[in-house]
Design an enzyme around this catalytic site. Structure first.
Site, short mmCIF file in Angstrom:
data_model
loop_
_atom_site.label_atom_id
_atom_site.label_comp_id
_atom_site.label_asym_id
_atom_site.label_seq_id
_atom_site.Cartn_x
_atom_site.Cartn_y
_atom_site.Cartn_z
CB THR A 117 -2.04 3.58 6.08
OG1 THR A 117 -0.50 3.29 6.25
CG2 THR A 117 -1.81 4.94 6.26
CE1 TYR A 141 -1.67 5.59 1.49
CE2 TYR A 141 0.15 4.50 3.01
CZ TYR A 141 -1.42 4.53 2.48
OH TYR A 141 -2.28 3.60 2.80
#
Length: 346
Positions: A117, A141
């Site tokens: 990501t 995250y």
């Protein structure tokens, strides 16, 4: 060669399954269905309901199907949730990925595609982020994914496992043939939520933050269409097979749209002026993230087909309509069945 796709019943993973099948590849899907849907996987595709950290199950799958490659999508992905529940994100995204990598190495898997990501970059000092920008994630995250990248790189250096790490930006849209789309019930993806508001499935949409250091004060993101993203993974796997050279690539189009620009596009495509509420910014959200996508275009035979915000919104809107009809039919069918089952005999 057979490819194991973890998280293949989820949003991005299911599009990877379709992309591989469209190329004539053999795939097997492993998904615990915590956020994915069995219906997203074609019926003829071998499917296992299980956890990527179940080493015995993964080993059996590898042996039974002669798995030579793994594409790993299974993860938790909601940034605000990672701030509230960091340990669960490190468990799902880091600890379980470590287990999957270990099982892959022990059982002779040759190539590993990792779904990463742009959140690993945090809040970089440059507007367009290339792969040489030092990672600096600002939420659990992003940190959980970066740690997994490090583990994969170290394991590859020690064992000869070949890998591709794809860091992608904001994913949106749906399969143009309506075979798959974003079905997660409580998804927070901006375009999905806006399309639901346009269809009356939500009363309004909230914009989180209007005081960010961007041209209109709202967050700016690089939106990549999900089938294009799946194609990038397919191309990355082909590259690994042909060259044996590891890859680290951004996946984006190289342009950004603000939240307000996206909402305007959804309103124009849908023809609905839905209510917008303005709220405070969410913890862990950077002001702007835009990919510098030169490397992926130079290294892979990747030709994006849907690099257009209007097309992406149109696909997302069509998918939400399709999902709404399907849910309505399922609910009515359930009610009819329930009524029939409780009806007393004459």
């Amino acid at each position: 060669m057979t490819v194991l796709i973890s998280g293949g019943a989820g949003y991005i993973g299911s599009h990877m399954v379709l992309g591989m099948l469209d190329k004539g590849e053999q795939v097997v899907v492993l998904d615990d269905l915590s956020t994915g849907f069995r219906s997203a996987v074609p019926a003829e595709t071998p499917f296992y309901d299980g956890d990527v950290a179940d080493s015995d199950m993964v080993a059996r799958i590898i042996r039974h199907h002669d798995i030579t490659e793994i594409a790993h999508f299974a993860a938790r992905t909601v940034v605000p949730d990672s701030v509230r529940m960091p340990l669960s994100y490190y468990e799902a995204n880091t600890v379980k990925t470590r287990s999957l990598i270990e099982t892959a190495v022990l059982h002779g898997v040759k190539r590993f595609i990792f779904s990463s990501t742009a959140a690993v970059y945090g809040e970089p000092d440059v507007v367009e982020v290339d792969e040489n920008v030092a990672p600096g994630p600002i939420n659990p995250y992003g940190r959980s994914k970066l740690m997994s990248e490090w583990m994969l790189g170290d394991a590859a250096a020690a064992t000869g496992l070949r890998y591709a790490i794809l860091r992608y930006f904001n994913v949106a849209g749906a399969d143009p043939q309506m075979r798959a789309g974003q079905s997660t019930e409580h998804a927070t993806h901006l375009i999905k939520v806006a399309c639901q508001a346009a269809l009356g499935l939500r009363p309004s949409i909230t914009v989180f933050g209007t005081d960010l250091p961007t041209p209109d004060g709202t967050g700016v993101r690089d939106y990549i269409q999900v089938s294009d993203l799946a194609d990038a993974h397919v191309c990355a796997l082909s590259y690994l097979r042909e060259t044996g050279t590891n890859l680290l690539l951004n996946c984006g189009y190289g342009r950004g749209y603000s939240v307000l620009e996206v909402l305007d596009a959804v309103k124009r495509v849908s023809g609905v002026d839905f209510p917008v509420i303005f709220g405070s910014r969410r913890p862990g959200d950077p002001a702007a993230l835009i990919a510098k996508a030169d490397k992926i275009r130079s290294h892979l035979d990747w030709r994006p087909r849907f690099d257009n915000l209007k097309d992406i919104v149109s696909q997302a809107l069509a998918w939400e309509r399709y999902e709404a009809v399907r849910r309505h039919a399922a609910t009515n069918g359930h009610e009819a069945t329930s009524s029939a089952s409780t009806r007393q005999p004459n």
